[in-house]
Design an enzyme around this catalytic site. Structure first.
Site, PDB file in Angstrom:
ATOM      1  N   THR A  47       0.850  -1.189   0.000  1.00  0.00           N
ATOM      2  CA  THR A  47       0.000   0.000   0.000  1.00  0.00           C
ATOM      3  C   THR A  47       0.885   1.239   0.000  1.00  0.00           C
ATOM      4  O   THR A  47       1.925   1.260   0.649  1.00  0.00           O
ATOM      5  CB  THR A  47      -0.947   0.008   1.226  1.00  0.00           C
TER       6      THR A  47
ATOM      7  N   HIS B 299       2.303 -11.673  14.094  1.00  0.00           N
ATOM      8  CA  HIS B 299       3.362 -12.262  14.916  1.00  0.00           C
ATOM      9  C   HIS B 299       3.057 -13.712  15.295  1.00  0.00           C
ATOM     10  O   HIS B 299       3.932 -14.423  15.798  1.00  0.00           O
ATOM     11  CB  HIS B 299       3.554 -11.418  16.178  1.00  0.00           C
TER      12      HIS B 299
END
Length: 415
Positions: free
Chosen positions: A326, A378
């Site tokens: 992006t 994560h």
């Protein structure tokens, strides 16, 4: 014959759509394949074409949510197409007899009564006394905002003591509100963003990139690139896409996603490119970006961006994707933490390029610099992989000829 037009399925997982706009009115005659409505799904806005020619009867309102397979309109296929309106012949104009105008009686003019002269304003009005001026100055109050009660309108000490500072309350301005329903696409985007925040262990790591090498390549070859490839521009996205696909090969965990208790890894790189369309954020996918040349990436990004801008993007164009890029820099963003595009595990945020002083070989030099950000899940990507991935992207962008072009920029750009 009355034909029932039903909502077709825009995609496998889509169960309902919303009537965004009717492009025809109730009772209009429509031609076969004419676009009669725009419908929003949770992935894209699509046009609904007429299945047959005839007179249409609408069975749903704009803003209605209808299930896939539901009837939204009827088409009377036996109705004749209305003939075009022939211009009416102008009627013969009858000779106008000019009637004599009757003169209205003149109203008697009355003598105007003399107007009362306005009361003279005293020179003292609004003028504070010395003691009052000192108090007003201490309160930071303009004398013009205080009404004087002294002789001739003079502001007295008591007027100044009792004066209250204005809180700056605006008067006369617009205070209207408007309540509009979000489109289905906008609602789905909101739902997915909240889901990404709530259901992933999202973390963001940052780095900076010296854009001097890429600027030098673009300045040297962009005109030749455009001339050779039919007006196609040599932008930053092809360099970033190539850097990302290289880094995904080095750190494959970033190119994977969670599926319950399992990890799905991909040996290809379908790169989602976030673009701003008329209906909101769109994320079309560049398939097998690892196999494309600079020209191929630029051509595909341009094709998808034009489809998004023109409202022609399809569900298939946005389905899949293993990693997202992006670019908030086009809007002036200097730094941000992009949100993961689920079910992907990583997204790279680009930002604007600003000339900043940096240390180069022990000397301070000014270079065009960009901050880059990698948000990652994560749960599946550890710190070593995430930081290593972003460093690999940085290294490739700062040494593009060697790491992205095999040492030959002209050949890589197909010049």
């Amino acid at each position: 014959m009355i034909l029932e037009m039903k909502v077709p399925s825009p995609g496998e997982s889509i169960k309902e759509v919303e009537i965004a706009t009717w492009l025809v009115k109730d009772g209009d005659y429509v031609e076969k394949d004419q676009a009669i409505a725009e419908v929003d799904s949770d992935k894209a806005t699509l046009e609904l074409p007429a299945e047959m020619s005839g007179v249409i009867t609408l069975k749903a309102e704009e803003g209605d949510t209808v299930a896939v397979g539901a009837v939204v309109c009827l088409i009377d296929t036996d109705a004749a197409k209305p003939a075009g309106d022939a211009p009416a012949a102008p009627a013969a104009e009858a000779p106008k007899a000019e009637a004599p105008k009757a003169e209205a009686p003149k109203a008697e003019v009355k003598a105007e009564a003399p107007k009362a002269a306005p009361a003279a304003t005293s020179y003292a009005a609004g003028t504070p006394s010395p003691a009052a001026r000192k108090i007003l100055d201490e309160k930071n109050i303009a004398p013009a905002t205080v009404s004087g009660t002294g002789k001739g309108g003079r502001i007295t000490k008591d007027d100044a003591v009792n004066a209250v500072p204005s809180m700056g309350t605006p008067t006369g301005g617009s205070r209207g509100t408007e309540r509009t329903k979000l489109s289905m696409l906008r609602r789905k985007v909101a739902e997915r963003l909240v889901s990404a925040k709530n259901e992933t262990a999202m973390l963001t790591t940052f780095n900076e990139v010296n854009m001097t090498p890429i600027n030098q390549i673009r300045n040297e070859y962009k005109d030749a690139f455009k001339a050779k490839h039919g007006g196609l521009g040599l932008g930053f996205m092809s360099f970033f896409t190539k850097a990302v696909t290289r880094a995904l090969e080095l750190y494959p965990d970033v190119n994977s996603m969670m599926d319950g208790d399992y990890k799905i890894a991909y040996d290809f790189a379908d790169i989602s490119i976030a673009v701003s369309g008329p209906k909101g954020l769109m994320v079309p996918v560049v398939r097998n970006a690892e196999l494309l040349t600079f020209r191929g990436i630029e051509a595909e990004i341009k094709r998808l961006a034009l489809r998004a801008r023109d409202g022609q993007i399809t569900v298939d164009d946005m389905t899949g994707g293993t990693f997202t890029i992006t670019n908030g820099g086009v809007f002036g963003s200097m730094l941000s933490t992009p949100i993961i595009n689920p079910p992907q595990s990583g997204i790279l945020g680009m930002h604007n390029i600003i000339e900043r002083p940096i240390a180069v070989n022990g000397k301070v030099e000014i270079h065009p610099m960009m901050y880059v950000a990698l948000s990652y899940d994560h749960r599946i990507i550890d710190g070593r992989e995430s930081v290593g991935f972003l460093v690999a992207v940085k290294e490739a962008l700062e040494n593009p000829v060697e790491l992205l072009m095999n040492g030959d920029a002209k050949r890589a750009l197909e010049l």
